[in-house]
Scaffold this motif. Sequence first.
Motif, PDB file in Angstrom:
ATOM      1  N   PHE A 280       3.273 -30.204   2.835  1.00 26.14           N
ATOM      2  CA  PHE A 280       4.106 -29.654   1.783  1.00 26.14           C
ATOM      3  C   PHE A 280       4.328 -28.165   2.002  1.00 26.14           C
ATOM      4  N   GLY A 281       5.508 -27.698   1.630  1.00 23.00           N
ATOM      5  CA  GLY A 281       5.812 -26.276   1.645  1.00 23.00           C
ATOM      6  C   GLY A 281       6.656 -25.922   0.447  1.00 23.00           C
ATOM      7  N   THR A 282       6.938 -24.648   0.298  1.00 24.90           N
ATOM      8  CA  THR A 282       7.785 -24.195  -0.797  1.00 24.90           C
ATOM      9  C   THR A 282       8.940 -23.374  -0.248  1.00 24.90           C
ATOM     10  N   SER A 283      10.110 -23.579  -0.829  1.00 29.18           N
ATOM     11  CA  SER A 283      11.278 -22.807  -0.419  1.00 29.18           C
ATOM     12  C   SER A 283      11.733 -21.876  -1.535  1.00 29.18           C
ATOM     13  N   GLY A 284      10.998 -21.845  -2.642  1.00 29.40           N
ATOM     14  CA  GLY A 284      11.376 -20.994  -3.756  1.00 29.40           C
ATOM     15  C   GLY A 284      10.354 -19.914  -4.005  1.00 29.40           C
ATOM     16  N   LEU A 285      10.773 -18.805  -4.581  1.00 28.27           N
ATOM     17  CA  LEU A 285       9.853 -17.741  -4.972  1.00 28.27           C
ATOM     18  C   LEU A 285       9.038 -18.190  -6.172  1.00 28.27           C
ATOM     19  N   ILE A 286       7.747 -17.893  -6.135  1.00 31.45           N
ATOM     20  CA  ILE A 286       6.898 -18.266  -7.256  1.00 31.45           C
ATOM     21  C   ILE A 286       7.267 -17.458  -8.490  1.00 31.45           C
ATOM     22  N   LEU A 287       7.578 -16.175  -8.303  1.00 30.43           N
ATOM     23  CA  LEU A 287       7.965 -15.319  -9.418  1.00 30.43           C
ATOM     24  C   LEU A 287       9.430 -14.930  -9.290  1.00 30.43           C
TER      25      LEU A 287
END
Length: 388
Positions: A280-287
């Motif tokens: 899994f990864g993320t492509s969005g900013l957490i904040l």
Amino acid sequence: MPQNKFYITLFILAGFISNAQLSFHNFGNLQIHDEGQVGFHLDVINDGTFDQNVGFAGFYNQNSLTISGSNRPVFHDMEIDVIDDLYLEVPVGVNNFQEFTNGRVFTPRDQIQVSLDYINDAPYLGENDDRYVDGYASITGQLDFSFPVGDDFRHRPVRIESQAATNTAKAAYFFENPNFPNFFPNNFDTNSFGDLLYGISIFEFWDVDGDQETRVTLTWDTNSNIPTLVNDLADLRVVGWDPNLEQWINLGNTFVTGDLDNGEITSELIVPDNFVALTFGTSGLILDGDLEIFTAVSPNGDGFNDTFVIQGLVQYPDNELFVYNRWGVLVYNRKAYHEVQQTSDAFNGISEGRATIAKGEELPVGTYYYVLNIEGTKDRAGYLYISR
């Protein structure tokens, strides 16, 4: 063939070792005929031909059993009821139906050619967190297939689409940090990733092998710590380690269902053989704004995520960070966190001594909650996870 004659033939052709009662050893040409039923309560060694079965084979023991030898046995129907698990030292095939009743099936993770093989779209039943393939499973067929794989008493299936296994596909699940894989010659650096990615899971990965194009569906549970990557599942991505680029590649999110504790996500069309590992990864900013937050903290001195880092925070000098445990006890607090986050004063899983948490003690592994106050803006908050 009458049942009594079947068993007489079985013992003659198989060369059954009866003196020590340690194993059932096939040296010849053995077959379980239609409607025949055989229960194995001893280890099985197959050094002959044992792949034309059309009956039932069950494996039963209160302890453990092993299947070994020089040739792959192939069973028509197969039941696994081995309390302390069934160990494969040779590939084992099933071409009609397989049932998990008790115990796991272990295959050697450093020998990908040894697997539990589902042939001709053979289905299975009974898998759960105590019953699955701990190692590699394979499928040959034309239908959608969910590999019944897991690790560390966690069933974590991975699914491929129809036609993806016409040339056989394999998969295994690894509940371990991709930066330090135990069964691969190289590591999968979670700090090395392509465009449109901002973070990679450090908790788990899958090895999926196949040369046909397919979408791949990964699953998660609470131990996957998805909140350390995203607050919104729309930002979650399937990612794959490209051995040529030596980085994680964004493989998309064509469908996602569930919540932050349990769910599944489907990639874009890919050829699994192009990637050594999937996770899994993320492509969005957490904040919001220009801040990027790395919410997996592993303070073990390995140089990966040893402290809690918020990139871009220097642009907002009037800031204050609070970290709470799951009971709402404050364990860390610092004003102007941007000035210390690269120093020994950064949050690194050590308590500052608030309330009942003794100062200087290591905080236990688990999920924590942070609140970031930036003067003149709304507080930003989310989860972070400590692992060691």
